[in-house]
Write a protein that holds these residues in place. Sequence first.
Motif, PDB file in Angstrom:
ATOM      1  N   ALA A 134       0.833  -1.212   0.000  1.00 50.61           N
ATOM      2  CA  ALA A 134       0.000   0.000   0.000  1.00 50.61           C
ATOM      3  C   ALA A 134       0.861   1.253   0.000  1.00 50.61           C
ATOM      4  O   ALA A 134       1.833   1.354   0.749  1.00 50.61           O
ATOM      5  N   GLY A 135       0.500   2.208  -0.856  1.00 52.53           N
ATOM      6  CA  GLY A 135       1.178   3.491  -0.924  1.00 52.53           C
ATOM      7  C   GLY A 135       2.320   3.552  -1.911  1.00 52.53           C
ATOM      8  O   GLY A 135       2.719   4.646  -2.342  1.00 52.53           O
ATOM      9  N   THR A 136       2.843   2.405  -2.321  1.00 52.29           N
ATOM     10  CA  THR A 136       4.037   2.389  -3.171  1.00 52.29           C
ATOM     11  C   THR A 136       3.785   3.008  -4.536  1.00 52.29           C
ATOM     12  O   THR A 136       4.660   3.686  -5.091  1.00 52.29           O
ATOM     13  N   PRO A 153      -6.141  -0.460   1.697  1.00 57.38           N
ATOM     14  CA  PRO A 153      -7.263   0.437   1.355  1.00 57.38           C
ATOM     15  C   PRO A 153      -7.588   0.382  -0.136  1.00 57.38           C
ATOM     16  O   PRO A 153      -6.710   0.106  -0.961  1.00 57.38           O
ATOM     17  N   TRP A 154      -8.851   0.622  -0.433  1.00 59.98           N
ATOM     18  CA  TRP A 154      -9.315   0.603  -1.816  1.00 59.98           C
ATOM     19  C   TRP A 154     -10.318   1.710  -2.054  1.00 59.98           C
ATOM     20  O   TRP A 154     -11.160   1.961  -1.190  1.00 59.98           O
ATOM     21  N   ILE A 170      -8.947  -4.169 -12.234  1.00 62.24           N
ATOM     22  CA  ILE A 170      -9.201  -5.422 -11.521  1.00 62.24           C
ATOM     23  C   ILE A 170      -8.546  -5.289 -10.160  1.00 62.24           C
ATOM     24  O   ILE A 170      -7.385  -4.881 -10.051  1.00 62.24           O
ATOM     25  N   SER A 171      -9.283  -5.608  -9.106  1.00 64.15           N
ATOM     26  CA  SER A 171      -8.790  -5.358  -7.746  1.00 64.15           C
ATOM     27  C   SER A 171      -8.291  -6.616  -7.062  1.00 64.15           C
ATOM     28  O   SER A 171      -8.538  -7.742  -7.513  1.00 64.15           O
ATOM     29  N   GLY A 172      -7.629  -6.402  -5.946  1.00 61.33           N
ATOM     30  CA  GLY A 172      -7.200  -7.516  -5.116  1.00 61.33           C
ATOM     31  C   GLY A 172      -8.369  -8.334  -4.603  1.00 61.33           C
ATOM     32  O   GLY A 172      -8.224  -9.536  -4.367  1.00 61.33           O
TER      33      GLY A 172
END
Length: 279
Positions: free
Chosen positions: A199-201, A223-224, A240-242
């Motif tokens: 996250a954040g990268t 977070p999404w 496409i999400s996790g």
Amino acid sequence: MPARATDARRAAVLGSPIGHSLSPVLHRAAYGELGLTGWSYDRFEVDEAGLPAFFEGLGPDWAGLSLTMPLKRAVIPLLDEISETAASVEAVNTVVFTEDGRRVGDNTDIPGMVAALRERGIEQVDSAAILGAGATASSALAALARVCTGEVTAYVRSEARAAEMRQWGERLDVEVRTADWADAAEALCAPLVVATTPAGTTDALAAAVPERPTVLFDVLYEPWPTALAARWSLAGGAVISGLDLLVHQAVLQVELMTGRSPVPLEALRAAGEKALSER
């Protein structure tokens, strides 16, 4: 043998940290839809040092385990057999206990990624880009071996990571080119971009999303949306999400552990979306 509704069977997800895992929500939703009233699914905080003792404490009522980091490779010496898919990336995320007491390891992340892509109509691309080079990146590379006909470019932060990705490419028979993370913005023009970083990268890359983005597969679900996914979607690109990945791989896990098929995908997705909205 397919599970009977009245069977009292146990399953769980192991990892460290594990409190964030959505697996219990998804698997329990599947059990409810399949009428498996005797089945339970829990989560346990287990690290690499504690894994052998956990295995030794399991009774005959256990049907299977889901594994997250840092256990996907640590579990392999404890198993009797692993699938070709799991062996291809030296990572097991699913353990099934057979009726004769064998411990069989598999990897549903790879076919789960492929299924999530195909759900969005992506059967084949001529090139792709991967952001990152960790364990998830190797699974992404294995998935791309099934859908990408050309070169995969991996954007990484060190030569050591670059060498690892090239080695995985040779092993998986994928043409891999590596590039420095400083040039990661150019990855966003690829036909398919797979973001495998924490996250954040990738937040800083949001400003570099092209006018007409293609397909982004971001393996995060919380977070999404990520900053990159939000900007990508706003520009009209497919995302496409996790959660899509998590749902597809969970469907495969439930099928392996219970012997029941088909497992209702949309019921699992709805349960996952509800749980995330309540956090």
